[in-house]
Design an enzyme around this catalytic site. Sequence first.
Site, PDB file in Angstrom:
ATOM      1  N   ASP A 125       0.845  -1.200   0.000  1.00 55.51           N
ATOM      2  CA  ASP A 125       0.000   0.000   0.000  1.00 55.51           C
ATOM      3  C   ASP A 125       0.876   1.243   0.000  1.00 55.51           C
ATOM      4  O   ASP A 125       1.890   1.312   0.705  1.00 55.51           O
ATOM      5  CB  ASP A 125      -0.911  -0.005   1.229  1.00 55.51           C
ATOM      6  CG  ASP A 125      -1.918   1.136   1.204  1.00 55.51           C
ATOM      7  OD1 ASP A 125      -2.187   1.661   0.100  1.00 55.51           O
ATOM      8  OD2 ASP A 125      -2.420   1.506   2.267  1.00 55.51           O
ATOM      9  N   GLU A 163       2.205   2.935   3.101  1.00 55.69           N
ATOM     10  CA  GLU A 163       3.350   2.369   3.804  1.00 55.69           C
ATOM     11  C   GLU A 163       4.674   2.921   3.299  1.00 55.69           C
ATOM     12  O   GLU A 163       5.724   2.645   3.892  1.00 55.69           O
ATOM     13  CB  GLU A 163       3.352   0.840   3.646  1.00 55.69           C
ATOM     14  CG  GLU A 163       2.155   0.158   4.253  1.00 55.69           C
ATOM     15  CD  GLU A 163       2.090   0.363   5.760  1.00 55.69           C
ATOM     16  OE1 GLU A 163       3.104   0.129   6.427  1.00 55.69           O
ATOM     17  OE2 GLU A 163       1.020   0.772   6.256  1.00 55.69           O
ATOM     18  N   ASP A 196      -2.513  -3.713   4.238  1.00 57.66           N
ATOM     19  CA  ASP A 196      -1.259  -3.014   3.917  1.00 57.66           C
ATOM     20  C   ASP A 196      -0.391  -3.801   2.947  1.00 57.66           C
ATOM     21  O   ASP A 196       0.372  -3.201   2.186  1.00 57.66           O
ATOM     22  CB  ASP A 196      -0.475  -2.747   5.207  1.00 57.66           C
ATOM     23  CG  ASP A 196      -1.218  -1.820   6.151  1.00 57.66           C
ATOM     24  OD1 ASP A 196      -1.855  -0.879   5.662  1.00 57.66           O
ATOM     25  OD2 ASP A 196      -1.177  -2.049   7.382  1.00 57.66           O
TER      26      ASP A 196
END
Length: 611
Positions: free
Chosen positions: A321, A324, A356
């Site tokens: 993601d 991140e 994530d």
Amino acid sequence: MPAIEQVRLGRKRTLPPCPNPLFLRWLTELRDQAVERGQKTQYVYQKAINSLKKYPLPLRNAREAKILQNFGDGICKILDEKLQRHYRENGPDAPIHSLPSGVTVAPSCHSNNNLAQPTKEPSRKEREGGRRKREYVPQKRSGGYAVLLTLYRESQVPGGKGFMFKLELQAEAQHLCDKSFSVPDLGSKYTAWSSVSTLIQKDLVVKTHNPARYSLTELGLALAERLEDGEREREEDRRSEVGEEEEGSGRGVVDLTAVEEEKEKRTEPTARPTPAAYVAQRGSEVPGVSASGKPQAVETKTRPAGGCLYPGSYDIVLCVDFIETTGGSTACKQELVKELQRNGVTFDVRKLNVGDFLWVAKERVAPVSGQLRAPQGRELVLDYIIERKRMDDLCGSIIDGRFREQKVFRLKRCGLQKPIYLVEECGSAAAHLSLPETTLQQAIVNTQVVDGFFVKRVQDVKESVAYLTVMTRYLTKLYQNRTLVCRSRELEGDRRDEEEWGGRERENPSCSLISFPEFNQGAVKNKCQTVREVFARQLMQISGLSGDKAVAILENYSTLHSLLKAYEQCPSDTEREKLLSSIRYGKLKRNLGPALSRTVYQLYCTKGALS
């Protein structure tokens, strides 16, 4: 006695014509071009047209129009350029306050397009019989042509969905179109996909649901069938010409150029000229259809057709993601990317609507000659998804309620069966959090024991990257000899069906996975919610009412209306308070209890503020 004159109704004073018809004509052309392209500037041009119609004085140039409302620098510059071109073509003394002979501006009407384009004087045949409306037929190998043919061929596949998603439709229609569906040509911002709006306006294609589904209307089906017939005739003519050339040239002569072209065609995506060929090509993917296109016996439980990825035709890619890698502590997030690169992990940074980290099986696609970029390959999401939490982030998510929402409503319902919580310890920083450490440890244990998530605890970013590296290599080895089948999550049903398929996949080394576009679009946080989902979210806000308890209530009362109706049928307040107490929840089938049942009743049936 003289006859009484007939009374004339309506406006007695005729409106004077616009003293600037040339400017009016140019603005109308600009407005109509914006309408065809679907641009919002059509409304700006329309406002300028309305202002110009009300102005009673002639304008010598476009700069004088700046005193009018809705005339900015951009519109005035465009009109000045057209005026200079008009002088160059017709001479410096060309009139600008009258239109050329034979060109008129149609009267206005009360609509968004209240000024028509300049029209020429109609011919005698048109005045007598009227002009016939020309049927819209997309040009061969255009975006609209490719979309209609692709949707038609999909509708002819036995057991097909009857619709296609956007990225799926773009990938299947690309080989039928000369322009790219994703990359615009140089100097232009339009792609082949821009023609879909025209198909929708012409009532040939209908767009429904969210994520968007595209399917043919009755008019579109008839037009696409005609286009398919023409495509089939051209294919037959081409084959007959090739056969005649082979007979004339003799069997002993081999054309090396034709052999090379045939090899190139085999490496590129092959065109499917007929529905029968389309079915034959996808025979192994379509339940009940053999490779020869003939029906065959199938099992009672069949998977929807969506395409296959065979061993060796795809790579396992880690999706990260973009949150991140950007914002917040830049040093830590750049360290994550550097560690992944140092470990040799194939990863891709993109926007994930839930989670994530996750892994996709990405199809290997060869570049197509004449196109700048290779066509986009299919991507199937593996059943593993990771939610990464630092201890400080975990503390904040528990306080503001994001922790429960992510677990129950998003990760559990995203369609992937193996969610993972990756918890990073903060070391000494954990002592300065808003919640006591025992509360955080209890939340982690509940996540693993009660909610059924796999929890992996690490110390820092380097250990997180090490775990992602090991998981990527493990999944690469696990799926290297598997045939992956694309399925539609909406057509498969709930997770009970997925569990049944999961048991069969252990016996057969093939997997049924969701495509990444469908997964990511279905996990949008702020998408439209059903009444059942809103009711579940309301119940989850009650202290002590977990996800399992909310599901148990929804199985008996799917909406708030049904619950209130059940309360009305109870003869006394005591029975209303105990209405939900005997509902069983969870694996142990425990009762909700009278305390929680009374709390729900007081929440929805107490008038005024709660005590």
